[in-house]
Design a protein around this motif. Sequence first.
Motif, PDB file in Angstrom:
ATOM      1  N   SER A 179       0.835  -1.189   0.000  1.00 50.41           N
ATOM      2  CA  SER A 179       0.000   0.000   0.000  1.00 50.41           C
ATOM      3  C   SER A 179       0.874   1.245   0.000  1.00 50.41           C
ATOM      4  O   SER A 179       1.774   1.387   0.798  1.00 50.41           O
ATOM      5  CB  SER A 179      -0.889   0.012   1.241  1.00 50.41           C
ATOM      6  OG  SER A 179      -1.530   1.252   1.315  1.00 50.41           O
ATOM      7  N   THR A 180       0.612   2.155  -0.943  1.00 56.51           N
ATOM      8  CA  THR A 180       1.416   3.375  -0.979  1.00 56.51           C
ATOM      9  C   THR A 180       0.622   4.556  -0.454  1.00 56.51           C
ATOM     10  O   THR A 180       1.146   5.640  -0.324  1.00 56.51           O
ATOM     11  CB  THR A 180       1.850   3.685  -2.425  1.00 56.51           C
ATOM     12  OG1 THR A 180       0.674   3.664  -3.226  1.00 56.51           O
ATOM     13  CG2 THR A 180       2.858   2.687  -2.935  1.00 56.51           C
ATOM     14  N   THR A 181      -0.658   4.319  -0.176  1.00 61.28           N
ATOM     15  CA  THR A 181      -1.464   5.436   0.301  1.00 61.28           C
ATOM     16  C   THR A 181      -1.385   5.507   1.808  1.00 61.28           C
ATOM     17  O   THR A 181      -1.053   4.538   2.472  1.00 61.28           O
ATOM     18  CB  THR A 181      -2.941   5.230  -0.080  1.00 61.28           C
ATOM     19  OG1 THR A 181      -3.384   4.048   0.576  1.00 61.28           O
ATOM     20  CG2 THR A 181      -3.116   5.134  -1.567  1.00 61.28           C
ATOM     21  N   LEU A 182      -1.683   6.665   2.323  1.00 63.94           N
ATOM     22  CA  LEU A 182      -1.651   6.799   3.773  1.00 63.94           C
ATOM     23  C   LEU A 182      -2.835   6.098   4.422  1.00 63.94           C
ATOM     24  O   LEU A 182      -2.755   5.612   5.526  1.00 63.94           O
ATOM     25  CB  LEU A 182      -1.653   8.274   4.149  1.00 63.94           C
ATOM     26  CG  LEU A 182      -0.281   8.792   4.501  1.00 63.94           C
ATOM     27  CD1 LEU A 182      -0.304  10.279   4.735  1.00 63.94           C
ATOM     28  CD2 LEU A 182       0.264   8.084   5.739  1.00 63.94           C
ATOM     29  N   ALA A 183      -3.951   6.057   3.713  1.00 62.62           N
ATOM     30  CA  ALA A 183      -5.091   5.338   4.272  1.00 62.62           C
ATOM     31  C   ALA A 183      -4.844   3.857   4.096  1.00 62.62           C
ATOM     32  O   ALA A 183      -4.358   3.420   3.072  1.00 62.62           O
ATOM     33  CB  ALA A 183      -6.355   5.740   3.543  1.00 62.62           C
ATOM     34  N   ALA A 184      -5.166   3.071   5.127  1.00 62.50           N
ATOM     35  CA  ALA A 184      -5.045   1.622   4.994  1.00 62.50           C
ATOM     36  C   ALA A 184      -6.272   1.164   4.230  1.00 62.50           C
ATOM     37  O   ALA A 184      -7.329   0.911   4.793  1.00 62.50           O
ATOM     38  CB  ALA A 184      -4.965   0.991   6.359  1.00 62.50           C
ATOM     39  N   ALA A 185      -6.144   1.151   2.924  1.00 68.83           N
ATOM     40  CA  ALA A 185      -7.288   0.955   2.038  1.00 68.83           C
ATOM     41  C   ALA A 185      -8.017  -0.346   2.354  1.00 68.83           C
ATOM     42  O   ALA A 185      -7.413  -1.311   2.785  1.00 68.83           O
ATOM     43  CB  ALA A 185      -6.783   0.935   0.605  1.00 68.83           C
ATOM     44  N   LEU A 273      -5.733  13.103   6.653  1.00 64.49           N
ATOM     45  CA  LEU A 273      -5.090  12.381   5.551  1.00 64.49           C
ATOM     46  C   LEU A 273      -5.895  11.170   5.107  1.00 64.49           C
ATOM     47  O   LEU A 273      -5.828  10.761   3.954  1.00 64.49           O
ATOM     48  CB  LEU A 273      -3.692  11.908   5.970  1.00 64.49           C
ATOM     49  CG  LEU A 273      -2.631  12.993   6.076  1.00 64.49           C
ATOM     50  CD1 LEU A 273      -1.322  12.385   6.544  1.00 64.49           C
ATOM     51  CD2 LEU A 273      -2.448  13.685   4.732  1.00 64.49           C
ATOM     52  N   ALA A 274      -6.611  10.556   6.040  1.00 60.00           N
ATOM     53  CA  ALA A 274      -7.344   9.335   5.706  1.00 60.00           C
ATOM     54  C   ALA A 274      -8.782   9.489   6.202  1.00 60.00           C
ATOM     55  O   ALA A 274      -9.077   9.242   7.358  1.00 60.00           O
ATOM     56  CB  ALA A 274      -6.670   8.140   6.374  1.00 60.00           C
ATOM     57  N   VAL A 275      -9.632   9.946   5.277  1.00 66.74           N
ATOM     58  CA  VAL A 275     -11.022  10.237   5.648  1.00 66.74           C
ATOM     59  C   VAL A 275     -11.918   9.599   4.597  1.00 66.74           C
ATOM     60  O   VAL A 275     -11.616   9.665   3.406  1.00 66.74           O
ATOM     61  CB  VAL A 275     -11.250  11.775   5.664  1.00 66.74           C
ATOM     62  CG1 VAL A 275     -12.690  12.107   6.026  1.00 66.74           C
ATOM     63  CG2 VAL A 275     -10.302  12.454   6.634  1.00 66.74           C
ATOM     64  N   ASP A 276     -13.012   8.944   5.018  1.00 66.58           N
ATOM     65  CA  ASP A 276     -13.879   8.326   4.007  1.00 66.58           C
ATOM     66  C   ASP A 276     -14.859   9.368   3.450  1.00 66.58           C
ATOM     67  O   ASP A 276     -14.840  10.529   3.854  1.00 66.58           O
ATOM     68  CB  ASP A 276     -14.575   7.074   4.555  1.00 66.58           C
ATOM     69  CG  ASP A 276     -15.666   7.392   5.560  1.00 66.58           C
ATOM     70  OD1 ASP A 276     -15.968   8.596   5.761  1.00 66.58           O
ATOM     71  OD2 ASP A 276     -16.214   6.449   6.151  1.00 66.58           O
ATOM     72  N   THR A 277     -15.710   8.928   2.525  1.00 60.03           N
ATOM     73  CA  THR A 277     -16.566   9.904   1.840  1.00 60.03           C
ATOM     74  C   THR A 277     -17.563  10.550   2.793  1.00 60.03           C
ATOM     75  O   THR A 277     -18.070  11.627   2.524  1.00 60.03           O
ATOM     76  CB  THR A 277     -17.324   9.216   0.683  1.00 60.03           C
ATOM     77  OG1 THR A 277     -17.833   7.972   1.187  1.00 60.03           O
ATOM     78  CG2 THR A 277     -16.441   8.983  -0.520  1.00 60.03           C
ATOM     79  N   GLY A 279     -16.690  11.584   5.674  1.00 59.46           N
ATOM     80  CA  GLY A 279     -15.899  12.434   6.563  1.00 59.46           C
ATOM     81  C   GLY A 279     -15.375  11.718   7.790  1.00 59.46           C
ATOM     82  O   GLY A 279     -14.781  12.338   8.673  1.00 59.46           O
ATOM     83  N   ARG A 280     -15.587  10.375   7.854  1.00 55.69           N
ATOM     84  CA  ARG A 280     -15.089   9.655   9.034  1.00 55.69           C
ATOM     85  C   ARG A 280     -13.613   9.319   8.863  1.00 55.69           C
ATOM     86  O   ARG A 280     -13.201   8.887   7.775  1.00 55.69           O
ATOM     87  CB  ARG A 280     -15.862   8.334   9.220  1.00 55.69           C
ATOM     88  CG  ARG A 280     -17.184   8.535   9.929  1.00 55.69           C
ATOM     89  CD  ARG A 280     -17.846   7.216  10.165  1.00 55.69           C
ATOM     90  NE  ARG A 280     -18.087   6.512   8.899  1.00 55.69           N
ATOM     91  CZ  ARG A 280     -19.119   5.709   8.673  1.00 55.69           C
ATOM     92  NH1 ARG A 280     -19.980   5.474   9.618  1.00 55.69           N
ATOM     93  NH2 ARG A 280     -19.278   5.108   7.508  1.00 55.69           N
ATOM     94  N   GLU A 281     -12.846   9.489   9.947  1.00 53.51           N
ATOM     95  CA  GLU A 281     -11.418   9.191   9.850  1.00 53.51           C
ATOM     96  C   GLU A 281     -11.205   7.690   9.777  1.00 53.51           C
ATOM     97  O   GLU A 281     -11.917   6.917  10.431  1.00 53.51           O
ATOM     98  CB  GLU A 281     -10.682   9.789  11.039  1.00 53.51           C
ATOM     99  CG  GLU A 281     -10.642  11.306  10.926  1.00 53.51           C
ATOM    100  CD  GLU A 281      -9.714  11.943  11.921  1.00 53.51           C
ATOM    101  OE1 GLU A 281      -8.933  12.822  11.524  1.00 53.51           O
ATOM    102  OE2 GLU A 281      -9.774  11.568  13.105  1.00 53.51           O
ATOM    103  N   GLN A 282     -10.211   7.305   9.002  1.00 49.55           N
ATOM    104  CA  GLN A 282      -9.918   5.896   8.757  1.00 49.55           C
ATOM    105  C   GLN A 282      -8.544   5.546   9.333  1.00 49.55           C
ATOM    106  O   GLN A 282      -7.708   6.434   9.510  1.00 49.55           O
ATOM    107  CB  GLN A 282      -9.894   5.627   7.246  1.00 49.55           C
ATOM    108  CG  GLN A 282     -11.214   5.886   6.561  1.00 49.55           C
ATOM    109  CD  GLN A 282     -12.300   4.977   7.100  1.00 49.55           C
ATOM    110  OE1 GLN A 282     -12.180   3.766   7.064  1.00 49.55           O
ATOM    111  NE2 GLN A 282     -13.356   5.577   7.649  1.00 49.55           N
ATOM    112  N   PRO A 283      -8.293   4.251   9.541  1.00 55.39           N
ATOM    113  CA  PRO A 283      -6.936   3.867   9.950  1.00 55.39           C
ATOM    114  C   PRO A 283      -5.932   4.301   8.885  1.00 55.39           C
ATOM    115  O   PRO A 283      -6.289   4.379   7.708  1.00 55.39           O
ATOM    116  CB  PRO A 283      -7.014   2.340  10.014  1.00 55.39           C
ATOM    117  CG  PRO A 283      -8.460   2.025  10.105  1.00 55.39           C
ATOM    118  CD  PRO A 283      -9.180   3.099   9.367  1.00 55.39           C
ATOM    119  N   GLN A 284      -4.725   4.571   9.311  1.00 61.54           N
ATOM    120  CA  GLN A 284      -3.721   4.981   8.320  1.00 61.54           C
ATOM    121  C   GLN A 284      -2.389   4.294   8.583  1.00 61.54           C
ATOM    122  O   GLN A 284      -2.041   3.983   9.727  1.00 61.54           O
ATOM    123  CB  GLN A 284      -3.542   6.490   8.287  1.00 61.54           C
ATOM    124  CG  GLN A 284      -3.056   7.091   9.579  1.00 61.54           C
ATOM    125  CD  GLN A 284      -2.976   8.613   9.544  1.00 61.54           C
ATOM    126  OE1 GLN A 284      -2.041   9.196  10.056  1.00 61.54           O
ATOM    127  NE2 GLN A 284      -3.957   9.259   8.939  1.00 61.54           N
TER     128      GLN A 284
END
Length: 587
Positions: A179-185, A273-277, A279-284
């Motif tokens: 994974s290269t994104t900050l959000a743990a997709a 940096l890691a927010v879902d649609t 607006g909730r923050e996601q693991p990163q």
Amino acid sequence: MRHPEHGAIYRQAGRARWRSRTTDLRVTDASIRYAVDPMSTGPSVYLETFGCQMNELDSELVRGHLRSLGYRFTEDFTTADVVLYNTCSVREQAENKAYSRLGLVGLRKKAGEQVILGVLGCMAERDGADMLRRFPQVDLLCGPGELDRLPALIDNVRRTEGAAREERIALAGNKSRRSTTLAAADDHLELLDLSRAFDPVEPGSDRRSAYVRITRGCNKFCTYCVVPNTRGAEVHRPPDSIIDECKRLVDAGVIEITLLGQTVNHYRYTHGLAVDTDGREQPQVGPGLAAFRAPIAAGDRVTTFARLLERIHNEVPDLKRLRFVTSYPRDFGDDILDVMAACPRICRYIHAPAQSGSNRILKAMNRGYTREEYLEFIARVTDRLPDCTIAGDIIVGFPTETDAEFEETVSLVRAVPFKNNFIFKYSPRPGTVAIDRFEDDVPTEIKKLRNNLLLDIQSEVSRKAHSAWVGRTVDVLIEEIRSERGQAQPESTGSSLSLDLAHPDSRKIELRWNRRQGGQRVGTQAVGRTAGDLITAIDLPESLANDHQSLVGSIVAVEITESAPLLLRARMLSSNSKTALAASESR
Ligand code: 5AD
Ligand code: SF4
């Protein structure tokens, strides 16, 4: 929201029965809460857990998830419809235990019994599909990063004779590292953490202590360790999710929470940096070491580990004790120590494995610090928090370790007021750097010898660390009541009480009582832990005999009267015994 009948946290939406035809039973709603039907007659599950606290927490989440789908749990693996082993790969010994269990279930299958056998956790991830070839009795494999998919795997095996391999296996491979994104997709696992069941009517769930994960995985790559391979890259949970989970546990009666991370002080969450649609923050995914050590960029909103501790302490005021494990000896800043000093309900206890006292071995282990840096860290701790207790882990017999280097470990252990150290003989693990780079050249006999020598030295160090508490008044959270019940016990082994302390991996304590103590019968005692995690046996007055059991789960003030290498003895302060009983009755 509390269940009207038995206090379970629940929400009707998201409930599914085990009879469901659905093939993918992933948790799909972040706000799902489990509903547990105590009258369920669904299939019975035996779940056994090996290894660390992370595994214990994973098993608790799995139990809650399966219960919400109608499965029942049993203690008897010989009759269970589904047998699950949540496994550990850290040392070969742990793996061997699990392999022997697979053999036993294999015998049930050979006898023609219908039973589903699943391997969960680190061994599943490490062995991969190869395990199905070597152990054909295994029906399903589920890695630690895929546990939300376990019900679907069981369902597939139940419904489809000879289900295809891909329907029986859920492993992360090394995709989390790609994974290269900050959000743990695609982080469904977060939902499993969020949807945690805490059902006080279930056996064993009247515990007052709970684990809360703050970080999954590890980025350190110590050369001996399989964890970065089996649990993947470091992923940090959003602070609000963590605090919400703590609040819900406290609402359900928990008074002690232990935050879990492989290197818990490396927790860092960058907001926005890691927010879902919605607006909730996601693991990163965690920052690399260089980014972690660089100053926080101007304009970045960051929750550090120190800030997280402070927020939990302040925002969950009914939480009586907040702990955390395991600390990495580097990057443990003064900001964390300052928060520990300022917040009285954060326990002054640090488990920070040194692993070795030799700089050459520490380098070969890729631990990232020197002996001097470790000692400097401990000096900062004891300077700012004089009553902080310290525990650790040591590996003896790492490849190429000489007698002189082992002596450096001995001198490190003597130099630190460790309350205890868990000492392991090096075990070469497939998939680690050490197994490729080094021959396992310290003979087993030498490993054993060093192990025993160090245990003796640690015992002296522990005795000293424990004796410093005699005469002091401390709070103890009572975990169990032990009484002699008149049956014969082994004779004294020198200390008045002897005990067996399992590895912190399991945290189970087992106390064995000697029948005689200075010629006196040992009466009923309550056993618990101080804030500094010192195991304490409290002599109970006979006048409270009828109420002993109700003390379990309460915090009582005691005076320490005696000490042994791994145990304190105490007497209840008369002023608080009634208060404790009243508090436990009003729970
Ligand atoms: N051999 C021996 N001990 C190990 N540990 C981790 N990997 C190994 C290994 N390959 C120990 C370390 C760690 C603890 C959880 O297990 O001391 O801190
Ligand atoms: Fe393993 Fe080292 Fe990570 Fe601990 S810090 S989990 S020993 S790699």
